[in-house]
Design a protein around this motif. Structure first.
Motif, PDB file in Angstrom:
ATOM      1  N   ILE A 130       0.871  -1.180   0.000  1.00 11.73           N
ATOM      2  CA  ILE A 130       0.000   0.000   0.000  1.00 11.73           C
ATOM      3  C   ILE A 130       0.904   1.225   0.000  1.00 11.73           C
ATOM      4  N   GLU A 131       0.669   2.120  -0.942  1.00 12.06           N
ATOM      5  CA  GLU A 131       1.471   3.335  -1.042  1.00 12.06           C
ATOM      6  C   GLU A 131       0.765   4.489  -0.356  1.00 12.06           C
ATOM      7  N   ILE A 132       1.536   5.311   0.348  1.00  7.60           N
ATOM      8  CA  ILE A 132       1.005   6.523   0.984  1.00  7.60           C
ATOM      9  C   ILE A 132       1.616   7.722   0.263  1.00  7.60           C
ATOM     10  N   TRP A 133       0.752   8.567  -0.318  1.00  6.18           N
ATOM     11  CA  TRP A 133       1.194   9.730  -1.075  1.00  6.18           C
ATOM     12  C   TRP A 133       0.807  11.018  -0.354  1.00  6.18           C
ATOM     13  N   ASP A 134       1.703  11.993  -0.407  1.00  2.70           N
ATOM     14  CA  ASP A 134       1.443  13.324   0.146  1.00  2.70           C
ATOM     15  C   ASP A 134       0.804  14.160  -0.958  1.00  2.70           C
ATOM     16  N   ASN A 140       4.116  -2.741   3.622  1.00  6.60           N
ATOM     17  CA  ASN A 140       4.431  -4.014   2.974  1.00  6.60           C
ATOM     18  C   ASN A 140       4.070  -5.158   3.912  1.00  6.60           C
ATOM     19  N   PRO A 141       3.171  -6.063   3.494  1.00  3.62           N
ATOM     20  CA  PRO A 141       2.795  -7.177   4.377  1.00  3.62           C
ATOM     21  C   PRO A 141       3.933  -8.136   4.652  1.00  3.62           C
ATOM     22  N   ASP A 142       4.914  -8.173   3.766  1.00  2.00           N
ATOM     23  CA  ASP A 142       6.076  -9.038   3.961  1.00  2.00           C
ATOM     24  C   ASP A 142       7.319  -8.299   3.480  1.00  2.00           C
ATOM     25  N   PRO A 143       7.914  -7.460   4.352  1.00  2.00           N
ATOM     26  CA  PRO A 143       9.069  -6.646   3.936  1.00  2.00           C
ATOM     27  C   PRO A 143      10.255  -7.454   3.451  1.00  2.00           C
ATOM     28  N   SER A 144      10.303  -8.735   3.797  1.00  2.00           N
ATOM     29  CA  SER A 144      11.453  -9.553   3.389  1.00  2.00           C
ATOM     30  C   SER A 144      11.415  -9.907   1.917  1.00  2.00           C
ATOM     31  N   LYS A 145      10.215  -9.790   1.299  1.00  2.00           N
ATOM     32  CA  LYS A 145      10.086 -10.134  -0.107  1.00  2.00           C
ATOM     33  C   LYS A 145      10.220  -8.896  -0.970  1.00  2.00           C
ATOM     34  N   LYS A 146      10.963  -9.031  -2.061  1.00  2.00           N
ATOM     35  CA  LYS A 146      11.140  -7.934  -3.001  1.00  2.00           C
ATOM     36  C   LYS A 146       9.882  -7.750  -3.827  1.00  2.00           C
TER      37      LYS A 146
END
Length: 473
Positions: free
Chosen positions: A209-213, A227-233
């Motif tokens: 999910i991206e958060i934009w200003d 990121n639900p799984d930061p370990s995955k690229k």
């Protein structure tokens, strides 16, 4: 298409959003991401082909990146560029043309004005600058609408200004996304831990999910990524399987750092946007979670609707305990709480039905009867929206290209008005909280429509100020 629309609360946006100059490298990276490419993998290829294809981004204008992305995604883009260059005949650029007189023919066109103010063709740069600033300035009376748009397989956020008094709308600025957008949620919680701001959460075809200003008009990267799984690229578009798309988003107005999401991977997630961390993952459904909503009066109550033909209510104070579940006849497309009555919500389904439910009648043992069942549309009901001022006014929108307004007094829906805006099949429709009788509508044509529902005499006569009850949340 426009997959989602989102109103921005009046007065939260900066009058003049910041326009930070971007380097060539940043814009190149944004362009490559918008085309579904990995910048690192494409860097060598770009170095070899930039002179040949002529599509590398120059300068600091984000619109250049958008135009390039659209061109490359369009069919026949390469041949169109080639044909355009041939038409310009650049090889003969330096050849003399006897028919052209560089200094005119001695007539009016060659006149010399001793004082510049007398020259009718002289333009004051200061006047142009003032006009440009005025166009970019967001006035306190302006309403803002953001659309999640896909054009030629390029994901774009379009930030519209809507001038209510003139019934006029135009795109203030655009944001190029790296993936196809499906869902939006506005929030004021600063992901960097600062004061309140003007932010937008965007769910796309990727699991992140991206958060934009929204106050950064020329930003090319999100200010935060969940990121639900930061370990995955992150996967590129070419490798995407569309099984992890974020289909629904909901911000919690009371607990401002909390965002909920529903995903094609069947999970409901609750995020801390400041810590950029998933705090809870709920496995309440057996199919894609299409829609999600926090109760505005009971902010720990989270509602989720799924393609498993069920709606689940979870109390996030005790998420591990048994939830309440309702079943319907077909896939759930959308859910919405009634902002006036904390125990009531509505559900739209794939077969065009709209159900009303009362939490007070729920039991943990099994399905519960709806308080009303309405075959509202001939195709999928993709949006349901309650009016925040008129207590019993419910809007439904469908792929059958219609929006309908219903009076649901005493849980007995009565059709009040119908419109068919020229937006194709409708994916998203939402009432505005600042001007409650305005509705933003988006669909398959990619055009945004704003409907002032009070222009319909039935709506104006039935829902007047005497029976309207403004709700602020």
């Amino acid at each position: 298409m426009i997959a989602a629309v989102c109103w921005v609360p009046k007065g939260v946006a900066k009058a003049l959003p910041d326009e930070t100059p971007r380097s060539r490298e940043e814009l190149d990276e944004a362009l490559q991401q918008g085309l579904g490419e990995d910048p690192a993998e494409q860097s060598a290829e770009n170095e070899e082909s930039e002179d040949e294809d002529g599509m590398r981004v120059e300068g600091d204008d984000i619109s250049t990146a958008l135009a390039a992305a659209r061109a490359l995604k369009s069919s026949g883009a390469a041949s169109a560029v080639s044909d355009g260059l041939a038409e310009l005949n650049m090889d003969a650029y330096d050849d003399e043309n006897e028919d052209i007189r560089v200094f005119g023919n001695g007539g009016v066109s060659a006149a010399y004005y001793q004082h510049g103010e007398k020259d009718p063709y002289l333009v004051d740069d200061d006047d142009e600058d003032e006009e440009e600033i005025e166009d970019k300035t967001i006035k306190p009376t302006d309403l803002l609408i953001v659309t999640a748009k896909t054009e030629d397989e390029v994901g774009i956020l379009e930030v519209y200004i809507y001038e209510e008094n003139d019934d006029n709308k135009y795109v203030h600025h655009e944001v190029l996304l790296s993936s196809i957008p499906f869902s939006l949620a506005w929030l004021d919680c600063n992901v960097n831990g600062g004061d309140k701001g003007n932010f937008l959460a965007v769910g796309t075809s990727e699991p992140e999910i991206e958060i934009w200003d929204l106050d950064l008009a020329t930003e090319v990267k999100p200010v935060g990524v969940l990121n639900p799984d930061p370990s995955k690229k992150k996967k590129t578009k070419s490798k995407r399987k569309q099984k992890t798309a974020v289909l629904g988003l909901a911000w919690n107005y009371e607990y401002r750092n909390v965002l909920a999401s529903g995903s094609a991977d069947k999970a409901v997630r609750v995020w801390d946007v400041v810590a950029q961390k998933c705090e809870h993952t709920l496995k309440s459904h057996t199919a894609e979670v299409q829609s999600i909503a926090w109760n505005p009066k009971e902010p720990t109550a989270l509602l989720s609707g799924s393609y498993d033909c069920s709606v689940v209510l979870t109390d996030m104070r005790t998420p591990a305990e048994a939830e309440l579940r309702w079943t319907v006849s077909d896939d759930v497309e959308c859910v919405a709480w009634n902002p006036h009555v904390s125990h009531s919500f509505s559900v739209g389904t794939e077969e065009g039905y709209v159900y009303g439910f009362d939490v007070r009648t729920a039991t943990k043992e099994g399905p519960n009867a709806s308080i009303f069942t309405l075959h509202a549309h001939q195709k999928a009901t993709c949006a349901v929206s309650y009016n925040s001022a008129a207590q019993n006014l419910l809007a439904t929108a469908s792929l059958d290209k219609t929006v309908k307004l219903w009076d649901v007094t005493n849980d007995t829906p009565t059709l009040v008005a119908t419109t068919s805006p020229e937006v194709g099949g409708i994916f998203s429709a939402s009432f505005c909280k600042d001007s409650p009788f305005l509705m933003a509508i988006g669909g398959t044509t990619g055009e945004l429509h704003v409907w002032n529902t009070l222009t319909d005499s039935n709506v104006a006569n039935r829902f007047t100020s005497t029976n309207a009850n403004q709700v602020a949340f």
